[in-house]
Design a protein around this motif. Structure first.
Motif, PDB file in Angstrom:
ATOM      1  N   LEU A 203       0.822  -1.212   0.000  1.00 48.14           N
ATOM      2  CA  LEU A 203       0.000   0.000   0.000  1.00 48.14           C
ATOM      3  C   LEU A 203       0.856   1.262   0.000  1.00 48.14           C
ATOM      4  N   VAL A 204       2.016   1.198   0.646  1.00 51.25           N
ATOM      5  CA  VAL A 204       2.864   2.374   0.838  1.00 51.25           C
ATOM      6  C   VAL A 204       3.278   2.998  -0.489  1.00 51.25           C
ATOM      7  N   THR A 205       3.760   2.181  -1.434  1.00 53.67           N
ATOM      8  CA  THR A 205       4.285   2.740  -2.686  1.00 53.67           C
ATOM      9  C   THR A 205       3.197   3.425  -3.500  1.00 53.67           C
ATOM     10  N   GLY A 206       2.002   2.823  -3.538  1.00 54.71           N
ATOM     11  CA  GLY A 206       0.906   3.448  -4.285  1.00 54.71           C
ATOM     12  C   GLY A 206       0.481   4.771  -3.670  1.00 54.71           C
TER      13      GLY A 206
ATOM     14  N   PHE B 299      -1.619   6.431 -10.196  1.00 50.67           N
ATOM     15  CA  PHE B 299      -2.787   5.656  -9.821  1.00 50.67           C
ATOM     16  C   PHE B 299      -2.622   4.186 -10.220  1.00 50.67           C
ATOM     17  N   VAL B 300      -1.869   3.948 -11.294  1.00 49.83           N
ATOM     18  CA  VAL B 300      -1.579   2.560 -11.689  1.00 49.83           C
ATOM     19  C   VAL B 300      -0.838   1.851 -10.561  1.00 49.83           C
ATOM     20  N   ALA B 301       0.146   2.533  -9.950  1.00 50.83           N
ATOM     21  CA  ALA B 301       0.878   1.944  -8.827  1.00 50.83           C
ATOM     22  C   ALA B 301      -0.067   1.641  -7.669  1.00 50.83           C
ATOM     23  N   LEU B 302      -1.043   2.537  -7.443  1.00 50.60           N
ATOM     24  CA  LEU B 302      -2.015   2.317  -6.375  1.00 50.60           C
ATOM     25  C   LEU B 302      -2.886   1.096  -6.677  1.00 50.60           C
ATOM     26  N   ILE B 303      -3.313   0.961  -7.933  1.00 54.17           N
ATOM     27  CA  ILE B 303      -4.130  -0.204  -8.312  1.00 54.17           C
ATOM     28  C   ILE B 303      -3.346  -1.497  -8.088  1.00 54.17           C
ATOM     29  N   LEU B 304      -2.056  -1.480  -8.465  1.00 52.93           N
ATOM     30  CA  LEU B 304      -1.223  -2.662  -8.218  1.00 52.93           C
ATOM     31  C   LEU B 304      -1.113  -2.932  -6.723  1.00 52.93           C
ATOM     32  N   GLY B 305      -1.012  -1.849  -5.924  1.00 56.19           N
ATOM     33  CA  GLY B 305      -0.978  -2.022  -4.477  1.00 56.19           C
ATOM     34  C   GLY B 305      -2.264  -2.654  -3.974  1.00 56.19           C
ATOM     35  N   CYS B 306      -3.390  -2.239  -4.563  1.00 58.97           N
ATOM     36  CA  CYS B 306      -4.681  -2.847  -4.188  1.00 58.97           C
ATOM     37  C   CYS B 306      -4.689  -4.341  -4.490  1.00 58.97           C
ATOM     38  N   ILE B 307      -4.163  -4.686  -5.649  1.00 60.10           N
ATOM     39  CA  ILE B 307      -4.088  -6.109  -6.014  1.00 60.10           C
ATOM     40  C   ILE B 307      -3.203  -6.853  -5.018  1.00 60.10           C
ATOM     41  N   GLY B 308      -2.066  -6.231  -4.663  1.00 60.21           N
ATOM     42  CA  GLY B 308      -1.162  -6.854  -3.694  1.00 60.21           C
ATOM     43  C   GLY B 308      -1.816  -7.019  -2.340  1.00 60.21           C
ATOM     44  N   VAL B 309      -2.570  -5.994  -1.899  1.00 60.64           N
ATOM     45  CA  VAL B 309      -3.271  -6.064  -0.618  1.00 60.64           C
ATOM     46  C   VAL B 309      -4.267  -7.216  -0.627  1.00 60.64           C
ATOM     47  N   ALA B 310      -5.107  -7.259  -1.658  1.00 60.16           N
ATOM     48  CA  ALA B 310      -6.125  -8.314  -1.737  1.00 60.16           C
ATOM     49  C   ALA B 310      -5.485  -9.698  -1.801  1.00 60.16           C
ATOM     50  N   SER B 311      -4.403  -9.823  -2.553  1.00 60.72           N
ATOM     51  CA  SER B 311      -3.735 -11.123  -2.696  1.00 60.72           C
ATOM     52  C   SER B 311      -3.122 -11.570  -1.374  1.00 60.72           C
TER      53      SER B 311
ATOM     54  N   ILE C  70      -9.665   3.706   2.584  1.00 58.92           N
ATOM     55  CA  ILE C  70     -10.672   3.087   1.710  1.00 58.92           C
ATOM     56  C   ILE C  70     -10.146   1.784   1.115  1.00 58.92           C
ATOM     57  N   VAL C  71      -8.896   1.824   0.642  1.00 59.42           N
ATOM     58  CA  VAL C  71      -8.288   0.611   0.069  1.00 59.42           C
ATOM     59  C   VAL C  71      -8.196  -0.479   1.132  1.00 59.42           C
TER      60      VAL C  71
ATOM     61  N   PHE D 258     -14.691   1.875  -7.095  1.00 56.83           N
ATOM     62  CA  PHE D 258     -13.562   2.620  -6.526  1.00 56.83           C
ATOM     63  C   PHE D 258     -12.613   3.183  -7.583  1.00 56.83           C
ATOM     64  N   PRO D 259     -12.072   2.376  -8.511  1.00 56.86           N
ATOM     65  CA  PRO D 259     -11.136   2.954  -9.487  1.00 56.86           C
ATOM     66  C   PRO D 259     -11.789   4.003 -10.382  1.00 56.86           C
ATOM     67  N   ILE D 260     -13.083   3.814 -10.690  1.00 52.97           N
ATOM     68  CA  ILE D 260     -13.773   4.789 -11.537  1.00 52.97           C
ATOM     69  C   ILE D 260     -13.896   6.122 -10.817  1.00 52.97           C
ATOM     70  N   LEU D 261     -14.371   6.082  -9.556  1.00 50.86           N
ATOM     71  CA  LEU D 261     -14.548   7.312  -8.790  1.00 50.86           C
ATOM     72  C   LEU D 261     -13.213   7.962  -8.463  1.00 50.86           C
ATOM     73  N   ALA D 262     -12.203   7.148  -8.115  1.00 51.99           N
ATOM     74  CA  ALA D 262     -10.892   7.699  -7.773  1.00 51.99           C
ATOM     75  C   ALA D 262     -10.243   8.347  -8.988  1.00 51.99           C
ATOM     76  N   ALA D 263     -10.327   7.675 -10.143  1.00 48.69           N
ATOM     77  CA  ALA D 263      -9.751   8.238 -11.374  1.00 48.69           C
ATOM     78  C   ALA D 263     -10.513   9.484 -11.805  1.00 48.69           C
ATOM     79  N   ALA D 264     -11.835   9.482 -11.605  1.00 49.81           N
ATOM     80  CA  ALA D 264     -12.642  10.663 -11.941  1.00 49.81           C
ATOM     81  C   ALA D 264     -12.246  11.844 -11.064  1.00 49.81           C
ATOM     82  N   TYR D 265     -11.951  11.566  -9.786  1.00 51.55           N
ATOM     83  CA  TYR D 265     -11.513  12.637  -8.888  1.00 51.55           C
ATOM     84  C   TYR D 265     -10.156  13.181  -9.320  1.00 51.55           C
TER      85      TYR D 265
END
Length: 832
Positions: A20-23, A254-266, A352-353, A398-405
């Motif tokens: 999560l930190v890097t994202g 934001f791509v790095a954050l999405i990867l962090g989300c994947i890492g968190v979930a995994s 949120i993540v 989440f990614p839609i709203l975050a990217a829209a923001y």
């Protein structure tokens, strides 16, 4: 209970936090930079313009302007700039620069920083010049050296380090030489047809006075063809440019954050599966499913908040480094500060993540039955869960709203999220296909070490596909950037090599034409083109005056109606032109409508004209009526100069005109000698070296690419953190496997080789996934978006791939040392 359990699993949960930190760090760093730039724009907007108001024109200002400004009782400064060749007397080198003549106390706001400090006061005396610092450094010019500008030789008084409206990128594209305005008139550069821009800088006493003055000059600008720029206009333009760049960079972060989300979930998914036995025992002693869920949710949520705070702090630190590392690309000096708004956003996003991407994998903990204590292989039936369904919906949103923001647009946010989903889907597809091919064509005859290392990729909970996607996405971004950059540069270079001409001479007066042709011939160079240029403006379009069209609500852009057109005359097409409709430009003697012109394809669409429509041009005060008889498709980069309008020779042969010549010089030494002779004999004639432009474009691409690669590294780092987490999460399974291997006689060196080869395979397949997708994506982008030929530099792509493989092996080996060094006895005691 959450604390007691968590402190024994901190090393495993730490990797969840690190993902999560890097994202968060990337998002906070970019947001902080954006807010700092916007704050600096608000505080120092006038410094960007150097005045309260700037009036611009392409000819000397009429006396009506002088009277108006004198009446308004405002302070003014003036400048005029034009492209011209200069000769550096100390080395004999020459260069096309922007010669700027200054007069008055410019700037009124901000500062002009010169070395030495009195350089500008010497320039105002008349016989001195200043150079942009980058230009002086490139040509090894220092104070006291001599420079020939036009017919006059000046002494260098110093260099300009900073000036309102300037910057490192500006000086790279158009380096400037500064003289006094009166000295510019004495250089002999200002000839008929010379392209000169004139400006008046105005300082008023109050903002209200500025607005009143603007209202007075608005009708005058339409009458004289001048324009004006305000502080708000410059601020808005720069602000929009920054926002566009910010949107692009923030989406990369934001791509790095999405990867962090994947890492968190995994990580949480594997953690939850390994906690099944403990949850079953808790259920046996009376714990409810929600109580068990809350124990682990509290652990990951608290660590998520801690990770968000650490990531925000890291982002703030990176934000302090960016203005220092990339200061030459920023037009404003950014003060060291902390953007608490960006920090707050980072912590909120992290929270949120932490909730969204841990709830889904942890929900299964609620449904672990007590029977699992007795039967480890017991799998309960599928249970409908509103919590799981809600989490899935929120994760999609989440990614839609975050990217829209981030982009301040729901459309852009939705498109970006769809693009990320498509990219991830393609990566998953490529990764899955590669793994299928490996299993389908497994090398059964290879040595045991290679076969076992390859088999480890298919171990349960090894997350091979997920790791290939997360590591591959960062490598994909860098690789596709490399392909696009190479393709665009190759297009410019290809055009330059394919063109008959790579050197353009312009501002040739009619009485100089024969002399220039002779000079080209004496240097044994080909004369590919020698064409006349006539300046004119539109006065009527399809029988209506331009003023009448402007008053109506029209879709024709203002610039197309009021711009100065540079046209030519000839009786044929050039190699860069193709007649797509109608007939060639021609003259029909004896008829009322005798002049027939051709127009370029895109301008025909812009002006909304068709074959048969009439135009009236104001050629140096003389109206010339023409009818459109044909439409040309023009390949603008090929064999310049190219033109929007082409007339028949009979129509403009006697009009005031200048000439442009085109030749080709391949030898750099011959080019330098030719340029030197041109400046000595024809000081007002300027020369464009297309090879120098290619070099400048290449340098600009490198600067932009450096920033984008820096942000793409966040994605790779996140992928490597996820890899480290996967290694640590599977540590105990690997220890058991190593015990079995040692039991049947495997040596430590063999286990080390198996581990290194396994991660070598993982890095290889991740790099291969990124390479295949970047080539496919690069082909689509270059063909359908940029419309250029794909040009991939496979050497650089190979270096990127090798870098990914080496990093993967190093991270995998570093986190596997305990697994490799654990003896069978230690493992058995731990089991006991």
């Amino acid at each position: 209970m959450a604390w007691r359990d968590g402190r024994h699993n901190f090393s495993r949960l730490f990797l969840f936090m690190a993902a999560l930190v890097t994202g968060i760090a990337a998002v906070v760093a970019i947001s902080s930079l954006n807010y700092s730039l916007q704050d600096e724009l608000d505080r120092n907007a006038k410094e960007l313009l150097g005045a309260d108001l700037v009036i611009n024109g392409n000819k000397k200002f009429d006396t009506i302007w002088t009277k108006l400004l004198d009446k308004a009782n405002v302070k003014v400064a003036k400048d005029a700039d034009m492209p011209s060749m200069v000769l550096f007397m100390n080395t004999g080198n020459s260069r096309l620069v922007k010669v700027t003549g200054l007069e008055g106390p410019f700037p009124f706001y901000g500062e002009m920083i010169t070395k030495p400090a009195d350089a500008y006061s010497k320039v105002q005396a008349g016989n001195f010049v200043m150079l942009d610092e980058s230009l002086a450094s490139q040509y090894e010019v220092s104070s006291g050296d001599s420079i020939k500008v036009g017919t006059k030789i000046f002494i260098v008084s110093g260099v300009v380090s900073k000036i309102p409206g300037g910057g490192a990128l500006t000086s790279t594209l158009a380096p400037a030489v500064y003289v006094s305005l009166s000295a510019l008139d004495s250089t002999g550069l200002i000839q008929f047809g010379s392209r000169i821009g004139y400006s008046i800088y105005v300082k008023t006493k109050t903002d209200k006075e500025t607005q009143n003055l603007i209202e007075q000059i608005k009708p005058l600008t339409k009458k004289t063809g001048n324009s004006f720029e305000t502080v708000e206009g410059r601020k808005e333009g720069l602000g929009e440019s920054f926002r566009s760049v910010y949107r692009f960079f923030s989406l990369l972060a934001f791509v790095a954050l999405i990867l962090g989300c994947i890492g968190v979930a995994s990580s949480v998914h594997i953690y939850a599966r390994e906690k099944r036995d403990e949850v079953a025992m808790l259920r046996c002693v009376g714990s409810s499913g929600w109580q068990a869920f809350n124990i682990y949710f509290i652990q990951v949520f608290v660590l998520g908040i801690v990770g968000s705070i650490i990531g925000s702090a890291l982002g703030v630190a990176i934000h302090q480094i960016i203005p220092v590392a990339f200061k030459e690309y920023l037009p404003l000096k950014i003060a060291f500060s902390v953007s608490w708004r960006a920090v707050g956003e980072g912590i909120l996003i992290g929270a949120i993540v932490s909730v969204l991407f841990t709830v889904l994998p942890l929900v299964s903990v609620r449904f672990v039955p007590p029977l699992t204590v007795l039967r480890a292989d017991f799998v309960p039936g599928r249970i409908f869960s509103k919590t799981r369904l809600t989490a899935i919906v929120l994760i999609i949103l989440f990614p839609i709203l975050a990217a829209a923001y981030q982009t301040k647009s729901f459309v852009s946010g939705g498109l970006f999220s769809a693009g990320i989903a498509l990219a991830l889907g393609c990566l998953v597809l490529v990764a899955t296909s590669l793994l299928y091919l490996i299993r389908r064509f497994f090398p059964t005859k290879a040595s045991f070490i290679f076969r076992h290392a390859l088999s480890n990729l298919f171990r349960p909970n090894n997350q091979t596909r997920m790791l290939m996607v997360t590591i591959g996405l960062g490598a994909f971004i860098i690789s596709i950037l490399n392909i696009i950059q190479g393709s665009l540069l190759n297009q410019v270079e290809f055009k330059g090599n394919k063109n008959q001409s790579n050197t353009i001479l312009f501002d040739i007066q009619t009485n100089q034409k024969d002399g220039v042709i002779k000079l080209v011939s004496e240097n044994h160079l080909p004369l590919n083109q020698i064409v006349p240029i006539i300046t004119c403006r539109l006065s009527e379009l399809k029988g209506r005056t331009i003023e009448a069209i402007q008053k109506d609500t029209t879709t024709i852009p203002e610039w197309a109606l009021t711009r100065e057109y540079r046209v030519t005359y000839r009786d044929s097409l050039t190699g860069s032109e193709e007649l797509v409709k109608g007939v060639l430009h021609h003259f029909e003697k004896g008829k009322k409508d005798s002049v027939f012109v051709t127009i370029s394809e895109r301008m025909q669409e812009t002006l909304r004209v068709k074959i048969g429509d009439s135009l009236v041009f104001n050629v140096q005060g003389v109206p010339v009526k023409a009818n459109i008889c044909g439409i040309r498709k023009v390949d603008w980069p090929k064999d310049p100069p190219n033109f929007i309008f082409v007339f028949p020779k009979e129509a403009l042969a006697n009009a005031p005109q200048i000439w442009v010549a085109a030749t080709r010089v391949d030898d750099p030494k011959q080019a330098a000698k030719f340029q030197q002779m041109l400046v000595m004999n024809f000081p007002n004639v300027s020369l464009i070296d297309l090879r120098l432009i290619l070099s400048t474009v290449n340098e600009l691409f490198e600067k932009i690419g450096l920033v984008v690669r820096f942000l793409a590294l966040f994605s790779i780092v996140t992928g490597l953190v996820v890899l480290a987490g996967a290694v640590i999460n599977s540590k105990f399974v690997r220890i058991k496997e190593n015990v079995l291997l040692r039991t049947i006689g495997a040596r430590t060196s063999q286990i080390v080789k198996i581990t290194l080869i396994e991660y070598g395979y993982l890095g290889l397949f991740s790099a291969l996934t990124a390479l295949l997708l970047s080539l496919g994506g690069g082909w689509l982008l270059t063909k359908f978006f940029f419309e250029v030929q794909l040009a991939a530099n496979f050497t650089e792509l190979l270096i990127i791939s090798i870098g990914v493989i080496v990093l993967t092996v190093l991270i995998g080996w570093f986190n596997s040392r305990e697994v490799i060094n654990t003896s069978p006895l230690q493992a058995l005691r731990r089991e006991g």
